[in-house]
Design a protein around this motif. Structure first.
Motif, PDB file in Angstrom:
ATOM      1  N   GLY A  18     -10.614  16.146  -8.981  1.00  0.00           N
ATOM      2  CA  GLY A  18     -10.516  17.484  -9.553  1.00  0.00           C
ATOM      3  C   GLY A  18      -9.199  18.183  -9.231  1.00  0.00           C
ATOM      4  O   GLY A  18      -8.975  19.320  -9.660  1.00  0.00           O
ATOM      5  N   TYR A  19      -8.321  17.529  -8.516  1.00  0.00           N
ATOM      6  CA  TYR A  19      -7.037  18.109  -8.104  1.00  0.00           C
ATOM      7  C   TYR A  19      -6.149  18.304  -9.321  1.00  0.00           C
ATOM      8  O   TYR A  19      -5.919  17.379 -10.092  1.00  0.00           O
ATOM      9  N   ARG A  20      -5.630  19.536  -9.516  1.00  0.00           N
ATOM     10  CA  ARG A  20      -4.817  19.844 -10.693  1.00  0.00           C
ATOM     11  C   ARG A  20      -3.443  20.401 -10.345  1.00  0.00           C
ATOM     12  O   ARG A  20      -2.712  20.820 -11.210  1.00  0.00           O
ATOM     13  N   GLU A  21      -3.098  20.398  -9.082  1.00  0.00           N
ATOM     14  CA  GLU A  21      -1.780  20.872  -8.663  1.00  0.00           C
ATOM     15  C   GLU A  21      -0.759  19.752  -8.830  1.00  0.00           C
ATOM     16  O   GLU A  21      -1.089  18.626  -9.171  1.00  0.00           O
ATOM     17  N   GLN A  22       0.499  20.082  -8.541  1.00  0.00           N
ATOM     18  CA  GLN A  22       1.546  19.064  -8.556  1.00  0.00           C
ATOM     19  C   GLN A  22       1.255  18.048  -7.451  1.00  0.00           C
ATOM     20  O   GLN A  22       0.811  18.410  -6.363  1.00  0.00           O
ATOM     21  N   ASP A  23       1.510  16.773  -7.747  1.00  0.00           N
ATOM     22  CA  ASP A  23       1.272  15.743  -6.731  1.00  0.00           C
ATOM     23  C   ASP A  23       2.160  15.988  -5.524  1.00  0.00           C
ATOM     24  O   ASP A  23       3.293  16.456  -5.652  1.00  0.00           O
ATOM     25  N   PRO A  24       1.656  15.678  -4.331  1.00  0.00           N
ATOM     26  CA  PRO A  24       2.469  15.862  -3.124  1.00  0.00           C
ATOM     27  C   PRO A  24       3.686  14.939  -3.147  1.00  0.00           C
ATOM     28  O   PRO A  24       3.693  13.918  -3.836  1.00  0.00           O
ATOM     29  N   LYS A  25       4.696  15.327  -2.379  1.00  0.00           N
ATOM     30  CA  LYS A  25       5.874  14.479  -2.253  1.00  0.00           C
ATOM     31  C   LYS A  25       5.489  13.184  -1.561  1.00  0.00           C
ATOM     32  O   LYS A  25       4.551  13.141  -0.779  1.00  0.00           O
ATOM     33  N   GLY A  26       6.238  12.146  -1.855  1.00  0.00           N
ATOM     34  CA  GLY A  26       6.019  10.870  -1.175  1.00  0.00           C
ATOM     35  C   GLY A  26       6.390  10.998   0.295  1.00  0.00           C
ATOM     36  O   GLY A  26       6.935  12.006   0.735  1.00  0.00           O
ATOM     37  N   GLY A  27       6.108   9.962   1.025  1.00  0.00           N
ATOM     38  CA  GLY A  27       6.389  10.000   2.454  1.00  0.00           C
ATOM     39  C   GLY A  27       6.860   8.661   2.974  1.00  0.00           C
ATOM     40  O   GLY A  27       6.843   7.652   2.278  1.00  0.00           O
ATOM     41  N   VAL A  28       7.282   8.693   4.221  1.00  0.00           N
ATOM     42  CA  VAL A  28       7.692   7.501   4.942  1.00  0.00           C
ATOM     43  C   VAL A  28       6.840   7.420   6.194  1.00  0.00           C
ATOM     44  O   VAL A  28       6.672   8.410   6.900  1.00  0.00           O
ATOM     45  N   ALA A  29       6.286   6.258   6.450  1.00  0.00           N
ATOM     46  CA  ALA A  29       5.483   6.048   7.653  1.00  0.00           C
ATOM     47  C   ALA A  29       6.090   4.888   8.431  1.00  0.00           C
ATOM     48  O   ALA A  29       6.399   3.841   7.863  1.00  0.00           O
ATOM     49  N   HIS A  30       6.258   5.095   9.714  1.00  0.00           N
ATOM     50  CA  HIS A  30       6.815   4.058  10.578  1.00  0.00           C
ATOM     51  C   HIS A  30       5.692   3.198  11.139  1.00  0.00           C
ATOM     52  O   HIS A  30       4.625   3.710  11.488  1.00  0.00           O
ATOM     53  N   VAL A  31       5.953   1.914  11.188  1.00  0.00           N
ATOM     54  CA  VAL A  31       5.023   0.950  11.773  1.00  0.00           C
ATOM     55  C   VAL A  31       5.839   0.042  12.689  1.00  0.00           C
ATOM     56  O   VAL A  31       7.059  -0.038  12.537  1.00  0.00           O
ATOM     57  N   PRO A  32       5.197  -0.616  13.636  1.00  0.00           N
ATOM     58  CA  PRO A  32       5.951  -1.541  14.490  1.00  0.00           C
ATOM     59  C   PRO A  32       6.679  -2.588  13.632  1.00  0.00           C
ATOM     60  O   PRO A  32       6.064  -3.272  12.827  1.00  0.00           O
ATOM     61  N   GLY A  33       7.982  -2.631  13.764  1.00  0.00           N
ATOM     62  CA  GLY A  33       8.781  -3.603  13.024  1.00  0.00           C
ATOM     63  C   GLY A  33       9.382  -3.107  11.737  1.00  0.00           C
ATOM     64  O   GLY A  33      10.072  -3.854  11.051  1.00  0.00           O
ATOM     65  N   GLY A  34       9.125  -1.859  11.361  1.00  0.00           N
ATOM     66  CA  GLY A  34       9.700  -1.356  10.115  1.00  0.00           C
ATOM     67  C   GLY A  34       9.062  -0.058   9.660  1.00  0.00           C
ATOM     68  O   GLY A  34       8.583   0.737  10.461  1.00  0.00           O
ATOM     69  N   PRO A  57       2.946 -12.135   8.712  1.00  0.00           N
ATOM     70  CA  PRO A  57       1.555 -11.654   8.682  1.00  0.00           C
ATOM     71  C   PRO A  57       1.275 -10.511   9.666  1.00  0.00           C
ATOM     72  O   PRO A  57       0.515  -9.594   9.342  1.00  0.00           O
ATOM     73  N   ALA A  58       1.863 -10.549  10.857  1.00  0.00           N
ATOM     74  CA  ALA A  58       1.622  -9.474  11.830  1.00  0.00           C
ATOM     75  C   ALA A  58       2.164  -8.146  11.314  1.00  0.00           C
ATOM     76  O   ALA A  58       1.546  -7.093  11.514  1.00  0.00           O
ATOM     77  N   PHE A  59       3.298  -8.183  10.639  1.00  0.00           N
ATOM     78  CA  PHE A  59       3.866  -6.960  10.066  1.00  0.00           C
ATOM     79  C   PHE A  59       3.010  -6.468   8.904  1.00  0.00           C
ATOM     80  O   PHE A  59       2.750  -5.271   8.782  1.00  0.00           O
ATOM     81  N   VAL A  60       2.558  -7.377   8.065  1.00  0.00           N
ATOM     82  CA  VAL A  60       1.681  -7.002   6.941  1.00  0.00           C
ATOM     83  C   VAL A  60       0.429  -6.318   7.480  1.00  0.00           C
ATOM     84  O   VAL A  60      -0.020  -5.300   6.943  1.00  0.00           O
ATOM     85  N   ALA A  61      -0.127  -6.838   8.565  1.00  0.00           N
ATOM     86  CA  ALA A  61      -1.326  -6.230   9.170  1.00  0.00           C
ATOM     87  C   ALA A  61      -1.044  -4.809   9.627  1.00  0.00           C
ATOM     88  O   ALA A  61      -1.888  -3.915   9.457  1.00  0.00           O
ATOM     89  N   GLU A  62       0.138  -4.565  10.198  1.00  0.00           N
ATOM     90  CA  GLU A  62       0.498  -3.208  10.637  1.00  0.00           C
ATOM     91  C   GLU A  62       0.643  -2.263   9.449  1.00  0.00           C
ATOM     92  O   GLU A  62       0.212  -1.111   9.498  1.00  0.00           O
ATOM     93  N   LEU A  83       4.725   1.874  -1.951  1.00  0.00           N
ATOM     94  CA  LEU A  83       5.762   1.602  -2.939  1.00  0.00           C
ATOM     95  C   LEU A  83       6.837   0.644  -2.448  1.00  0.00           C
ATOM     96  O   LEU A  83       7.394  -0.139  -3.224  1.00  0.00           O
ATOM     97  N   GLN A  84       7.179   0.748  -1.183  1.00  0.00           N
ATOM     98  CA  GLN A  84       8.256  -0.065  -0.624  1.00  0.00           C
ATOM     99  C   GLN A  84       7.990  -0.288   0.855  1.00  0.00           C
ATOM    100  O   GLN A  84       7.542   0.621   1.541  1.00  0.00           O
ATOM    101  N   VAL A  85       8.306  -1.468   1.322  1.00  0.00           N
ATOM    102  CA  VAL A  85       8.135  -1.808   2.724  1.00  0.00           C
ATOM    103  C   VAL A  85       9.448  -2.395   3.216  1.00  0.00           C
ATOM    104  O   VAL A  85      10.066  -3.223   2.536  1.00  0.00           O
ATOM    105  N   THR A  86       9.887  -1.942   4.379  1.00  0.00           N
ATOM    106  CA  THR A  86      11.108  -2.457   4.978  1.00  0.00           C
ATOM    107  C   THR A  86      10.770  -3.058   6.337  1.00  0.00           C
ATOM    108  O   THR A  86      10.250  -2.378   7.214  1.00  0.00           O
ATOM    109  N   TYR A  87      11.048  -4.354   6.438  1.00  0.00           N
ATOM    110  CA  TYR A  87      10.836  -5.086   7.692  1.00  0.00           C
ATOM    111  C   TYR A  87      12.182  -5.182   8.389  1.00  0.00           C
ATOM    112  O   TYR A  87      13.151  -5.680   7.823  1.00  0.00           O
ATOM    113  N   LEU A  88      12.246  -4.678   9.616  1.00  0.00           N
ATOM    114  CA  LEU A  88      13.520  -4.678  10.350  1.00  0.00           C
ATOM    115  C   LEU A  88      13.645  -5.871  11.275  1.00  0.00           C
ATOM    116  O   LEU A  88      12.758  -6.377  11.819  1.00  0.00           O
TER     117      LEU A  88
END
Length: 83
Positions: A46-62, A20-25, A78-83
């Motif tokens: 109203g945005y009609r350009e190509q969608d931005p590239k995906g990204g990776v965000a770091h959080v405590p624990g993953g 749960p603590a990781f989910v909260a982060e 899309l995906q979460v990795t818990y370390l």
């Protein structure tokens, strides 16, 4: 429409079983990403350009992989990795 975030395809698939603590982060970071996207794409529907590239965000624990889709006014986690 208002900006939001969602797990894709669903919460159980993306983050099910994580502490749960990781989910909260992860959800706190998703809220931050939504605030940033809503400020950057003022008229998301109203945005009609190509969608931005995906990204990776770091959080405590993953980290999490996400995609911003301005036309949907949504940040998809899309995906979460818990370390």
């Amino acid at each position: 429409m208002t900006w939001r975030w969602e797990y894709d395809p669903d919460e159980e698939h993306v983050i099910g079983g994580a502490p749960p603590a990781f989910v909260a982060e992860v959800e706190k970071k998703a809220d931050e990403l939504v605030r940033a996207a809503s400020a950057f794409y003022l008229d998301g529907t109203g945005y009609r350009e190509q969608d931005p590239k995906g990204g990776v965000a770091h959080v405590p624990g993953g980290f999490l992989n996400y995609q911003v889709i301005p036309r949907h006014e949504c940040v998809y986690v899309l995906q979460v990795t818990y370390l």
